[in-house]
Motif scaffolding. Sequence first.
Motif, short mmCIF file in Angstrom:
data_model
loop_
_atom_site.label_atom_id
_atom_site.label_comp_id
_atom_site.label_asym_id
_atom_site.label_seq_id
_atom_site.Cartn_x
_atom_site.Cartn_y
_atom_site.Cartn_z
N ALA A 1 -8.44 7.81 -6.04
CA ALA A 1 -8.87 7.06 -4.94
C ALA A 1 -10.27 6.49 -5.25
CB ALA A 1 -9.10 8.19 -3.65
N GLU A 2 -10.82 5.78 -4.15
CA GLU A 2 -12.18 5.35 -4.16
C GLU A 2 -12.76 5.86 -2.65
OE1 GLU A 2 -15.45 1.65 -4.11
OE2 GLU A 2 -13.04 1.19 -4.45
N HIS A 3 -13.80 6.61 -2.81
CA HIS A 3 -14.40 7.27 -1.64
C HIS A 3 -16.07 7.13 -2.07
CE1 HIS A 3 -11.57 7.30 1.38
NE2 HIS A 3 -10.88 7.80 0.43
N ASN B 1 -15.95 5.90 -8.60
CA ASN B 1 -15.40 4.89 -9.18
C ASN B 1 -14.06 4.99 -9.67
OD1 ASN B 1 -14.55 3.03 -11.24
ND2 ASN B 1 -16.78 2.32 -11.31
N PRO B 2 -12.86 4.63 -9.06
CA PRO B 2 -11.68 5.13 -9.53
C PRO B 2 -11.46 4.60 -10.88
CG PRO B 2 -11.35 3.31 -8.21
CD PRO B 2 -12.72 3.71 -7.97
N PHE B 3 -11.81 3.62 -11.38
CA PHE B 3 -11.55 3.35 -12.90
C PHE B 3 -12.34 4.48 -13.71
CE2 PHE B 3 -11.27 -0.58 -10.37
CZ PHE B 3 -9.95 -0.88 -10.73
N ARG C 1 1.21 7.10 -16.20
CA ARG C 1 0.21 5.82 -15.76
C ARG C 1 -0.72 6.08 -14.68
NH1 ARG C 1 2.60 1.31 -17.64
NH2 ARG C 1 1.80 0.28 -15.99
N LEU C 2 -1.62 5.36 -14.68
CA LEU C 2 -2.99 5.76 -14.09
C LEU C 2 -3.23 4.43 -13.12
CD1 LEU C 2 -4.71 5.76 -17.59
CD2 LEU C 2 -4.01 7.71 -15.89
N GLY C 3 -3.23 5.12 -11.57
CA GLY C 3 -3.21 4.10 -10.71
C GLY C 3 -4.36 4.26 -9.78
N THR C 4 -5.14 3.05 -8.97
CA THR C 4 -6.21 3.27 -8.20
C THR C 4 -5.42 2.98 -6.83
OG1 THR C 4 -6.30 0.67 -8.31
CG2 THR C 4 -7.86 1.99 -9.68
N ALA C 5 -5.79 4.23 -6.04
CA ALA C 5 -5.19 4.28 -4.56
C ALA C 5 -6.17 4.71 -3.68
CB ALA C 5 -4.08 5.25 -4.59
N VAL C 6 -6.98 3.79 -3.35
CA VAL C 6 -6.92 2.13 -3.79
C VAL C 6 -8.29 1.91 -4.02
CG1 VAL C 6 -4.65 1.65 -2.43
CG2 VAL C 6 -7.18 1.67 -1.17
N PHE D 1 -2.30 -1.29 -10.44
CA PHE D 1 -3.52 -1.63 -9.78
C PHE D 1 -3.15 -1.73 -8.19
CE2 PHE D 1 -6.03 -5.28 -7.99
CZ PHE D 1 -7.30 -4.73 -8.21
N GLY D 2 -3.98 -0.48 -7.72
CA GLY D 2 -3.70 -0.59 -6.21
C GLY D 2 -5.00 -0.96 -5.57
#
Length: 344
Positions: free
Chosen positions: A43-45, A55-57, A71-76, A104-105
């Motif tokens: 996530a990003e918070h 920073n989710p990345f 696999r690696l996802g941004t949520a969100v 890419f979320g």
Amino acid sequence: MKFQLAINLERIDDSLDMNDVARHTIEMVQMAEEGGFEIVWAAEHHALEMTIAPNPFQILTWWAGETSKIRLGTAVATAAYWHPINLAGEAAFLDLISGGRLEFGIGSGAYQREFDRMRPGLKQSDAWRYMQEMLPAVRELWKGDYEHDGDYWQFPTSTSVPKPVQADVPVWVAARSPITYDYAVRNKCHVNCWPLTRPFAEAELYKRQLDEAMQKADNGWTPRFALMRHAAIYDNDADSDAALRAIRTVLSQFENLFRNAGDVKNGFPASIPLDELKGREQYDPEMLEENLMFGSPETAIRKLQGYRDLGINEFIYYSSLGLGHEEQKRSLKLFCDEVIPAMR
């Protein structure tokens, strides 16, 4: 059925050491990879200990180095907090160093408290406009030189450096309202949804909105559709009681944030006292155990079969609910050992 993991670095109070939190998180990601999960989401918070994700990345780059295939996802990634060139480059760099594992979320953001700090003056209810301008700009930057003159960002000709490894990066949109489903299908995005603590009927509503969006768009796009629930699998009363106590505590902190009550000290939201919440359906233990992915492996299989029959064949196991680390690991192991094989 396919399975995905959503996990946060989280602290409900300051009794946990951050080194232990980090170690636990990566161990859970590695367990998920070995257990057959396809995607893990970060996530990003901001400025909240219950979701430590500035920073989710950065988080996903860390996980990429400790895994090989998941696999690696941004949520969100929250669109309004980024500049398109910055977001495109960060995402593409992750895709590069992970060997093309980026999912890419992108989304609008959750709490007004965060907008008051990260984008002062912006109402959370208006943030979808930033997301809808951001996504096409990022996609164009991934292709090559692109100039942008929009409502929220303007920049001369530029490009993403580096470029993604994948020729077509999977894009996901977190959707709850019909307008977001329409946008996702029109723009050929995949969809994840979160019914919070609401009953099965909420999942039926989301699936209906997806079907209606596909009918309206009529563009040949069939998105992947994943549903997320808080999950706790147990085979004894002690773990059941621990899971229900933990989720009620976390939900009472969420209540603070959704109310924007302002009672947050050193990053820890105060819990709204449960005695103030009596009679509130979303905090009833029996309801929570039924609506969430809580219960024995057999119960989880029954619930997942219901989602599959509805046409939802991807499930996001949301592990972060303030539960103790050992209980989280036991839950995930039961899910990997007994639930996943049955659903495949």
